[in-house]
Design a protein around this motif. Structure first.
Motif, PDB file in Angstrom:
ATOM      1  N   HIS A  37       0.849  -1.194   0.000  1.00 29.60           N
ATOM      2  CA  HIS A  37       0.000   0.000   0.000  1.00 29.60           C
ATOM      3  C   HIS A  37       0.885   1.245   0.000  1.00 29.60           C
ATOM      4  CE1 HIS A  37      -3.147  -2.897   1.326  1.00 29.60           C
ATOM      5  NE2 HIS A  37      -3.856  -2.158   0.490  1.00 29.60           N
ATOM      6  N   ILE A  44      -0.064  -0.755   6.233  1.00 30.10           N
ATOM      7  CA  ILE A  44      -1.356  -1.430   6.076  1.00 30.10           C
ATOM      8  C   ILE A  44      -1.101  -2.821   5.499  1.00 30.10           C
ATOM      9  CG2 ILE A  44      -3.614  -1.343   4.968  1.00 30.10           C
ATOM     10  CD1 ILE A  44      -3.069   1.710   4.553  1.00 30.10           C
ATOM     11  N   GLY A  78      -7.648  -5.237   2.731  1.00 32.26           N
ATOM     12  CA  GLY A  78      -7.607  -3.802   2.494  1.00 32.26           C
ATOM     13  C   GLY A  78      -7.934  -3.601   1.025  1.00 32.26           C
TER      14      GLY A  78
END
Length: 130
Positions: free
Chosen positions: A12, A17, A30
């Motif tokens: 990311h 994340i 995510g």
């Protein structure tokens, strides 16, 4: 206990994340997008971004101990409604049984970062242990 899921060749953009998080049997991703692991950048064409989005999701699910068979819901965020036929193409490759497909929602989203034209997230229930 929560466990972060990471896969090589997916990130990311330096943010802290994980690709997904697993709590018990629940796996929540995510934002998954068409990152080319060979170049480290987003694929140039919309078709390649859609293809790589599904491919990256498959890798994330596998790392979490599951597969597309475990997906309960997917949400797609797209820069253009014109991407729906491409999404459908790869959707039907992964979810061949019309009696056993996850729920799906597609949203127009004009604030995708950089050159990204499609991003998805998924919820899956994985019974196997990591």
């Amino acid at each position: 206990m929560r466990h972060s899921i990471q896969v090589d060749g997916f990130h990311h953009s330096g943010n802290p994340i994980p690709a997904a998080s697993r709590v018990g049997s629940l796996v929540a991703t995510g934002g998954v997008y068409g990152l080319d692991p060979e170049t480290g950048i987003v694929a140039e064409t919309a078709e390649d971004q859609v293809r790589l989005t599904f491919w990256q999701l498959g890798r994330i699910l596998e790392k979490a101990g599951g597969s597309f068979d475990d997906v309960a819901k997917m949400t797609f965020y797209v820069a253009s409604a014109d991407l729906k036929p491409l999404i459908n193409k790869y959707w039907l490759m992964e979810f061949t049984d019309e009696q056993s497909r996850p729920a799906r929602h597609t949203l127009m989203y004009n604030s995708l970062p950089g050159d990204i034209v499609i991003q998805c997230d998924a919820l899956a229930f994985v019974s196997s242990h990591e």
